[in-house]
Design a protein around this motif. Sequence first.
Motif, PDB file in Angstrom:
ATOM      1  N   GLN A   1       0.809  -1.219   0.000  1.00 23.95           N
ATOM      2  CA  GLN A   1       0.000   0.000   0.000  1.00 23.95           C
ATOM      3  C   GLN A   1       0.844   1.273   0.000  1.00 23.95           C
ATOM      4  O   GLN A   1       0.316   2.378   0.077  1.00 23.95           O
ATOM      5  CB  GLN A   1      -0.928   0.017   1.228  1.00 23.95           C
TER       6      GLN A   1
ATOM      7  N   LEU B 298       2.850   2.192   2.444  1.00 23.18           N
ATOM      8  CA  LEU B 298       2.745   2.755   3.789  1.00 23.18           C
ATOM      9  C   LEU B 298       3.939   2.345   4.643  1.00 23.18           C
ATOM     10  O   LEU B 298       4.666   1.418   4.311  1.00 23.18           O
ATOM     11  CB  LEU B 298       1.460   2.264   4.460  1.00 23.18           C
TER      12      LEU B 298
ATOM     13  N   ALA C  91      -8.076  -3.940   2.881  1.00 21.89           N
ATOM     14  CA  ALA C  91      -7.422  -4.659   3.983  1.00 21.89           C
ATOM     15  C   ALA C  91      -8.091  -6.012   4.215  1.00 21.89           C
ATOM     16  O   ALA C  91      -7.400  -7.024   4.415  1.00 21.89           O
ATOM     17  CB  ALA C  91      -7.453  -3.819   5.254  1.00 21.89           C
TER      18      ALA C  91
ATOM     19  N   ASP D  91       2.133   3.601   9.972  1.00 21.90           N
ATOM     20  CA  ASP D  91       0.824   3.813   9.357  1.00 21.90           C
ATOM     21  C   ASP D  91      -0.090   2.618   9.635  1.00 21.90           C
ATOM     22  O   ASP D  91      -1.277   2.779   9.910  1.00 21.90           O
ATOM     23  CB  ASP D  91       0.966   4.011   7.847  1.00 21.90           C
TER      24      ASP D  91
ATOM     25  N   HIS E  25      -6.751   5.886   2.807  1.00 19.46           N
ATOM     26  CA  HIS E  25      -7.124   4.981   3.895  1.00 19.46           C
ATOM     27  C   HIS E  25      -7.972   5.649   4.975  1.00 19.46           C
ATOM     28  O   HIS E  25      -8.783   4.982   5.615  1.00 19.46           O
ATOM     29  CB  HIS E  25      -5.866   4.364   4.532  1.00 19.46           C
ATOM     30  N   ILE E  26      -7.763   6.934   5.178  1.00 19.22           N
ATOM     31  CA  ILE E  26      -8.532   7.630   6.221  1.00 19.22           C
ATOM     32  C   ILE E  26      -9.055   8.950   5.676  1.00 19.22           C
ATOM     33  O   ILE E  26      -8.624   9.432   4.634  1.00 19.22           O
ATOM     34  CB  ILE E  26      -7.669   7.914   7.478  1.00 19.22           C
TER      35      ILE E  26
ATOM     36  N   ALA F 136     -10.952   1.437   1.871  1.00 22.24           N
ATOM     37  CA  ALA F 136      -9.654   0.980   2.379  1.00 22.24           C
ATOM     38  C   ALA F 136      -9.827  -0.226   3.291  1.00 22.24           C
ATOM     39  O   ALA F 136      -9.006  -1.148   3.271  1.00 22.24           O
ATOM     40  CB  ALA F 136      -8.949   2.115   3.117  1.00 22.24           C
ATOM     41  N   LYS F 137     -10.891  -0.219   4.085  1.00 17.44           N
ATOM     42  CA  LYS F 137     -11.185  -1.399   4.921  1.00 17.44           C
ATOM     43  C   LYS F 137     -11.385  -2.624   4.040  1.00 17.44           C
ATOM     44  O   LYS F 137     -10.948  -3.719   4.375  1.00 17.44           O
ATOM     45  CB  LYS F 137     -12.448  -1.172   5.769  1.00 17.44           C
TER      46      LYS F 137
ATOM     47  N   LEU G 298      -1.649   8.474   5.231  1.00 19.88           N
ATOM     48  CA  LEU G 298      -2.857   7.639   5.193  1.00 19.88           C
ATOM     49  C   LEU G 298      -3.974   8.313   4.402  1.00 19.88           C
ATOM     50  O   LEU G 298      -4.700   7.653   3.654  1.00 19.88           O
ATOM     51  CB  LEU G 298      -3.323   7.299   6.604  1.00 19.88           C
TER      52      LEU G 298
ATOM     53  N   TYR H 113     -11.704   5.617   9.239  1.00 18.82           N
ATOM     54  CA  TYR H 113     -11.111   4.631   8.339  1.00 18.82           C
ATOM     55  C   TYR H 113     -12.061   4.494   7.160  1.00 18.82           C
ATOM     56  O   TYR H 113     -13.224   4.135   7.325  1.00 18.82           O
ATOM     57  CB  TYR H 113     -10.983   3.304   9.095  1.00 18.82           C
ATOM     58  N   GLU H 114     -11.596   4.790   5.969  1.00 16.66           N
ATOM     59  CA  GLU H 114     -12.444   4.758   4.774  1.00 16.66           C
ATOM     60  C   GLU H 114     -12.921   3.339   4.482  1.00 16.66           C
ATOM     61  O   GLU H 114     -12.142   2.387   4.563  1.00 16.66           O
ATOM     62  CB  GLU H 114     -11.681   5.302   3.562  1.00 16.66           C
TER      63      GLU H 114
ATOM     64  N   LEU I  12      -3.670   2.483  11.551  1.00 13.25           N
ATOM     65  CA  LEU I  12      -4.888   1.864  11.023  1.00 13.25           C
ATOM     66  C   LEU I  12      -5.464   0.855  12.008  1.00 13.25           C
ATOM     67  O   LEU I  12      -6.681   0.801  12.209  1.00 13.25           O
ATOM     68  CB  LEU I  12      -4.605   1.195   9.671  1.00 13.25           C
TER      69      LEU I  12
END
Length: 168
Positions: free
Chosen positions: A45, A47, A121, A51, A96-97, A117-118, A91, A113-114, A55
């Motif tokens: 990602q 990151l 993950a 980061d 991601h956020i 993006a979740k 992020l 937390y978007e 998360l």
Amino acid sequence: MHGTSAPTPPPPPGNDPTGLQSFAVLLRRMNSQFNRISHEFAQSQGLHLTDMQALVALLDADPDEGPMTPGRLCRELDLTSGAVTACLDRLEKAGHIRRVRAEDDRRVVHLHYEEAAKSVARDYFRPLAHSTEAVRAGFRPDELRVVARFLTELNSELAMLRGESPQG
């Protein structure tokens, strides 16, 4: 994440598989594996490991403590405000956020937390979830309750060692 077909390492040295030395070795091995998986996700990602820690803090935040804020994240990660700002910038840039100003006090920023993006993950860590479930399925409910109790108590002790309130 690579496949889960890696050979199982031999049991830790020592005569007592439930002794402190064996537990220490097993916990270090597990932590090392989790760190490798997290590092691979972070790299995929673009990151940093910090980061990833941020998360995880967002994902695992206690909703009773209210929305996550940069100040709370500073305390959770034991970082300076500048380091957290840089982390949040990365992020946010990576999608991601998102930062949202509180309606009742525009000086307060809430971190979210978007969902997309979740989902990324979840997809990445799905093999880990499947592996965890495969292992769990090999234990009886009473055994799982003992494992859960052990992990809960260990997490509480670790939190207290760091001067935090135990969560549970």
